[in-house]
Motif scaffolding. Structure first.
Motif, short mmCIF file in Angstrom:
data_model
loop_
_atom_site.label_atom_id
_atom_site.label_comp_id
_atom_site.label_asym_id
_atom_site.label_seq_id
_atom_site.Cartn_x
_atom_site.Cartn_y
_atom_site.Cartn_z
N GLY A 649 0.80 -1.24 0.05
CA GLY A 649 -0.05 0.04 0.03
C GLY A 649 0.60 1.22 0.01
O GLY A 649 0.50 2.14 -0.74
N TRP A 650 1.86 1.26 0.70
CA TRP A 650 2.78 2.25 0.67
C TRP A 650 3.61 2.48 -0.64
O TRP A 650 3.68 3.73 -0.98
CB TRP A 650 3.93 2.30 1.85
CG TRP A 650 5.08 3.39 1.99
CD1 TRP A 650 6.00 3.37 1.37
CD2 TRP A 650 4.66 4.67 2.33
NE1 TRP A 650 6.55 4.55 1.41
CE2 TRP A 650 5.88 5.55 1.93
CE3 TRP A 650 3.70 5.34 2.68
CZ2 TRP A 650 6.00 6.93 2.29
CZ3 TRP A 650 3.71 6.82 2.88
CH2 TRP A 650 4.92 7.54 2.78
N ALA A 651 3.96 1.62 -1.10
CA ALA A 651 4.39 1.49 -2.47
C ALA A 651 3.70 2.13 -3.41
O ALA A 651 4.28 2.99 -4.52
CB ALA A 651 5.04 0.07 -2.73
N GLU A 652 2.34 1.84 -3.25
CA GLU A 652 1.44 2.34 -4.37
C GLU A 652 1.50 4.04 -4.11
O GLU A 652 1.39 4.64 -5.34
CB GLU A 652 -0.09 1.73 -4.15
CG GLU A 652 -1.01 1.91 -5.27
CD GLU A 652 -0.91 1.48 -6.35
OE1 GLU A 652 -1.55 1.53 -7.06
OE2 GLU A 652 -0.23 0.35 -6.27
N LEU A 653 1.59 4.29 -2.95
CA LEU A 653 1.54 5.87 -2.86
C LEU A 653 2.89 6.58 -3.37
O LEU A 653 3.00 7.56 -4.16
CB LEU A 653 1.16 6.19 -1.26
CG LEU A 653 1.20 7.59 -0.88
CD1 LEU A 653 0.00 8.22 -1.47
CD2 LEU A 653 1.22 7.81 0.68
N VAL A 654 4.06 5.99 -3.27
CA VAL A 654 5.42 6.24 -3.64
C VAL A 654 5.19 6.10 -5.13
O VAL A 654 5.65 7.15 -5.82
CB VAL A 654 6.51 5.44 -2.89
CG1 VAL A 654 7.77 5.91 -3.67
CG2 VAL A 654 6.38 5.67 -1.58
N ASP A 655 4.66 5.32 -6.02
CA ASP A 655 4.79 5.14 -7.25
C ASP A 655 3.69 6.30 -7.88
O ASP A 655 4.02 6.85 -8.97
CB ASP A 655 4.08 3.80 -7.82
CG ASP A 655 5.08 2.74 -7.50
OD1 ASP A 655 6.20 2.96 -7.52
OD2 ASP A 655 4.72 1.59 -7.48
N GLY A 715 -7.88 -1.42 6.04
CA GLY A 715 -8.10 -0.31 6.53
C GLY A 715 -6.96 0.60 6.05
O GLY A 715 -7.32 1.79 5.64
N TYR A 716 -5.84 0.09 6.19
CA TYR A 716 -4.58 0.83 5.58
C TYR A 716 -4.88 1.22 3.98
O TYR A 716 -4.58 2.20 3.94
CB TYR A 716 -3.44 0.01 6.05
CG TYR A 716 -2.12 0.72 5.56
CD1 TYR A 716 -1.52 1.73 6.25
CD2 TYR A 716 -1.62 0.45 4.21
CE1 TYR A 716 -0.36 2.41 5.90
CE2 TYR A 716 -0.29 1.12 3.67
CZ TYR A 716 0.23 2.19 4.40
OH TYR A 716 1.15 2.92 4.29
N ALA A 721 -5.79 4.87 -0.34
CA ALA A 721 -6.89 5.17 -1.66
C ALA A 721 -7.61 6.55 -1.05
O ALA A 721 -7.56 7.43 -2.28
CB ALA A 721 -8.17 4.19 -1.54
N ALA A 722 -7.71 6.91 0.01
CA ALA A 722 -8.19 8.40 0.18
C ALA A 722 -6.93 9.40 0.11
O ALA A 722 -7.33 10.57 -0.36
CB ALA A 722 -8.76 8.46 1.72
N ALA A 723 -5.86 9.05 0.47
CA ALA A 723 -4.70 9.88 0.26
C ALA A 723 -4.47 10.16 -1.26
O ALA A 723 -4.16 11.17 -1.72
CB ALA A 723 -3.43 9.41 1.05
N GLY A 728 -4.94 13.89 -6.14
CA GLY A 728 -5.52 14.20 -7.25
C GLY A 728 -6.23 15.50 -7.33
O GLY A 728 -6.07 16.39 -8.11
N ARG A 729 -6.62 15.86 -6.07
CA ARG A 729 -7.49 17.26 -6.05
C ARG A 729 -6.22 18.23 -5.74
O ARG A 729 -6.66 19.26 -6.30
CB ARG A 729 -8.28 17.18 -4.69
CG ARG A 729 -9.61 16.24 -5.12
CD ARG A 729 -10.79 16.58 -4.01
NE ARG A 729 -10.26 16.23 -2.56
CZ ARG A 729 -10.18 14.85 -2.08
NH1 ARG A 729 -11.06 13.86 -2.95
NH2 ARG A 729 -9.74 14.58 -0.89
N ALA A 730 -5.32 17.81 -5.22
CA ALA A 730 -4.38 18.77 -4.82
C ALA A 730 -3.35 19.46 -6.21
O ALA A 730 -3.24 20.41 -6.30
CB ALA A 730 -3.45 18.33 -3.80
#
Length: 778
Positions: A649-655, A715-716, A721-723, A728-730
């Protein structure tokens, strides 16, 4: 190998070397009826002796398992003539063809044994299976007896060979009780003696016990009623071919008369007088055609071994058949066939026979010029006096979908008949009152075929007109309609007075093969069909419902008479209407009746398809990137341990940050990476704090002593997904979508991503000191 060692082994294990091969050979006795040839004895005895030789050599020289196996392969190959004697020189010296046949027989002979009708003979490599059973059974049994501490277990080898031989054999169990009882007692006594439980002084009593048991078993088998048929593989397996895969020969009845009326379809030498040639037996009707069923006994065709029937009685007719204009899979047969010998090997290898119906087929099909010899017994047809009072036989037949008119016509014809034979004769004579026609040029109109509509026209029309195809099909359906079993047979009938038989006194009753004298040429005009009904004690009895060929229907057409009509004064014709003036303007022409021009639709569809296809080609790289990222995300979320799924999950955010153009410093911790990404993208403070929290939770899930539960992992991933949605909005929608189709994260090596991609499962006390200090500082 020293002579002393071999002599010592023979003295110590002489009983083993006699008893165990004997038990293996007794276990192979059930194969005798299946093969019906003396070559089986040579193959099994030779295989047992060879297996014993390899076992003794292995015991004396103390070979390992691989050496024994190699020696077995060499011996089996050098003596392969025992398994394929017909391919060896003099039946003894193997050739390359012998070795190749036995090599294939190691795999195929088992199937041939259970799919070919006995007797199998010694052709090809069919003896490979019993050869291998004798060799292997003896080798294993003697190896266990000579080289293990539990020699009594050697009786398991013949014990396993016996059920295999029974399954490969036939349902005939002659001598099975004697062989089985004797073998069991011999094996029991030997096993107890080898285990040290029978003293040498009691061996004579044990031998008497074996003899008495064998005699008693034979006596019980002779007087006791059979308990039921033996279960063998050949009776369970349903080998190919399926006759339903081939078209009904009756459907092509008219083609013989139309295309080959005066041409020789078959030439038969040795044909007895008043004998019909049988082509196919048809017992299934689906409303369209009579065909061979695949579910009843008539649809079971088996491969032929050495011959069709095991025994050849005297007085058989020997016929020589030459194929002319005939072409098809059904092999013409006569009477009850006992043996068929084809001149072409392709036919013999693909020939199947049905003993119950006396019909055969070859999957490769007969062609003009093919020849074969047939040994057959004549079948006598019973008289009406013999059939009177005989009950109808109960035979399994598939249900027939007959038209309603068949039952109505049958009920009308059998109104005064009381016995089954009287009903059959009533229907037969009733149909014989019809008219005969092939429907050819110059004949009375008569349509081909025997479907439900054609039978309805035959029985319910103005007059019954047809040939053998329609009348035989109709009679069989009418008999089925009143509950009488019936079937249709198609074949050829020799012209009256024609015979190819030789003078009486010839035991074969045959013409010499290839001798034209005494041959009968069967033309397309000799094709015929008839009906058969089963009677108890008489088998299937033929009936012939077709009218004589001289019964021709002449349709009466009354001559019209001239009847003059009284002359009546006709009124004058009406005045012609004035013509319409052409329109002055072309736009006034009525175009409502003009056909619409639809020619543009296909062209428009082609243009649209081309446009859509071009767009798909253009966007296919983007679709491929999206698909690869979706596959990567699904694998990270569902594969691996819970700690690996959290790290994924963290790797998905970094990518996602890498796709947005934010490089993450190599070697940075997850918390440092979260701060760098938040600073580079200028995200809101709340989103930056959430990203830092995700980094800490990833560290906790990766380096903690225990694994997180599935709820924590899910939950993580929801928070990740929310982050991502917040990122995307930012950054804006346009930049976010460019990042989603960017292949940058797909190109990045795994080592450059933040944090370890594979979690460190070492205990907390053994984690790197630098990482513990960083966590304590936080």
């Amino acid at each position: 190998m020293s002579t002393g060692s071999v002599g010592g082994l023979l003295r110590r294990h002489g009983a083993d070397l006699v008893v165990l091969p004997l038990l293996v050979l007794l276990a192979l006795v059930p194969l005798g009826p299946a093969f019906g040839t003396g070559h089986l004895v040579a193959a099994t005895v030779g295989g047992a002796l060879l297996g014993a030789g390899v076992a003794v050599a292995g015991a004396v020289l103390r070979w390992g398992a691989s050496t024994v196996l190699a020696a077995a392969v060499v011996v089996l190959t050098l003596c392969s003539a025992l398994a394929a004697p017909t391919t060896a020189v003099g039946g003894v010296v193997p050739t390359l063809a012998t070795v190749g046949a036995v090599g294939r027989g190691v795999v195929t002979s088992w199937k041939e044994i259970v799919t070919v009708l006995p007797p199998l003979g010694a052709g090809g490599a069919v003896l490979t299976a019993p050869y291998l059973l004798a060799f292997t059974g003896t080798l294993v049994a003697l190896t266990v007896a000579l080289r293990t501490a539990r020699p009594a277990w050697a009786v398991l080898a013949p014990g396993l060979v016996l059920p295999v031989a029974i399954l490969l054999g036939t349902a005939e169990a002659s001598g099975a009780a004697v062989v089985g009882t004797g073998g069991a007692l011999i094996g029991l006594v030997w096993a107890r003696w080898r285990a040290g439980r029978v003293h040498a002084g009691r061996l004579r009593a044990a031998a008497v016990l074996v003899l008495v048991g064998a005699v008693a078993g034979g006596g019980v088998a002779a007087v006791a009623p059979p308990s039921g048929p033996r279960v063998v593989l050949r009776d369970v397996l349903e080998p190919p071919p399926d006759p339903r895969d081939y078209p009904s020969p009756l459907a092509g009845f008219r083609s013989y008369v139309k295309d080959h009326r005066d041409e020789a379809v078959l030439t038969v030498a040795g044909l007895p007088a008043d004998t019909r040639v049988r082509l196919a037996v048809l017992d299934a009707y689906d409303g369209t055609a009579w065909a061979v069923s695949g579910e009843a006994a008539s649809g079971t065709f088996r491969r032929v071994g050495e011959r069709i029937e095991p025994d050849l009685p005297g007085g058989l007719d020997r016929l020589h058949v030459t194929v002319g204009e005939y072409a098809g899979v059904w092999v013409p047969m006569v009477g009850r066939p006992y043996d068929v010998d084809f001149a072409a090997p392709r036919l013999g290898a693909s020939f199947y026979v049905n003993r119950g119906t006396g019909t055969g087929l070859t999957t490769v099909g007969l062609r003009p010029g093919d020849t074969y010899e047939l040994l057959a017994a004549p079948v006598r047809e019973p008289t009406d006096s013999e059939l009177e009072g005989a009950p109808l036989a109960v035979v399994p037949l598939p249900a027939a979908r007959y038209p309603e008119v068949a039952g109505t016509a049958a009920a009308r014809m059998v109104a005064d008949a009381r016995t089954p034979l009287a009903q059959i004769r009533a229907i037969e004579s009733g149909l014989q009152q019809g008219y005969y026609s092939h429907g050819l040029e110059g004949d009375t109109p008569s349509l081909p075929g025997h479907g439900a509509a054609r039978i309805d026209a035959l029985l319910g029309g103005e007059a019954m007109v047809g040939d053998e195809e329609q009348y035989a099909a109709a009679m069989a359906l009418m008999l089925r309609a009143i509950g009488i079993p019936s079937r249709v047979v198609m074949g050829f009938a020799a012209p009256a007075g024609a015979t190819g038989a030789q003078a009486p006194g010839d035991p074969a009753g045959a013409q010499a093969p290839g001798d034209a004298a005494g041959s009968v040429a069967l033309t397309g005009d000799d094709v015929t069909a008839w009906v058969e009904v089963p009677f108890e004690g008489h088998g299937w009895v033929p009936f012939f419902p077709t009218p004589d060929e001289d019964r021709i229907w002449q349709q009466e057409s009354p001559t019209p008479q001239n009847r003059p009509q009284p002359q009546v004064l006709q009124p004058p014709p009406p005045a012609p209407e004035p013509p319409d003036a052409p329109p002055s303007d072309r736009r006034e022409v009525d175009t409502d009746d003009e056909p619409e021009d639809d020619a543009g639709w296909p062209q428009a569809l082609l243009v649209a398809a081309g446009v859509v296809g071009g767009l798909l080609v253009l966007v296919s790289p983007l679709l491929l990137v999206l698909a690869l990222k979706a596959r990567r995300r699904a694998r990270r979320r569902s594969s691996g341990t819970p700690s690996q799924r959290v790290a994924g999950g963290w790797a998905e955010l970094v990518d996602a940050a890498a796709d947005l153009g934010v490089p993450v410093r190599r070697g940075a911790t997850r918390l440092e990476a979260a701060r760098e990404v938040a600073g580079a993208l200028a995200v809101p403070p709340g989103l930056a704090a959430g990203t830092a929290e995700l980094a800490e939770r990833a560290d906790a899930g990766t380096f903690a002593a225990g694994e997180p539960d599935d709820g924590a992992v899910e939950g993580y991933w929801r928070d990740v997904a929310a982050a991502l949605a917040g990122l995307g909005r930012a950054v804006g929608r346009r930049r976010w979508w460019r990042a989603r189709v960017s292949p940058r994260s797909l190109r990045r090596p795994r080592q450059s991503r933040t944090g370890p991609s594979v979690p460190d499962r070492r205990p907390r006390a053994q984690a790197p000191r630098r990482e513990r200090l960083r966590r304590s500082e936080r």
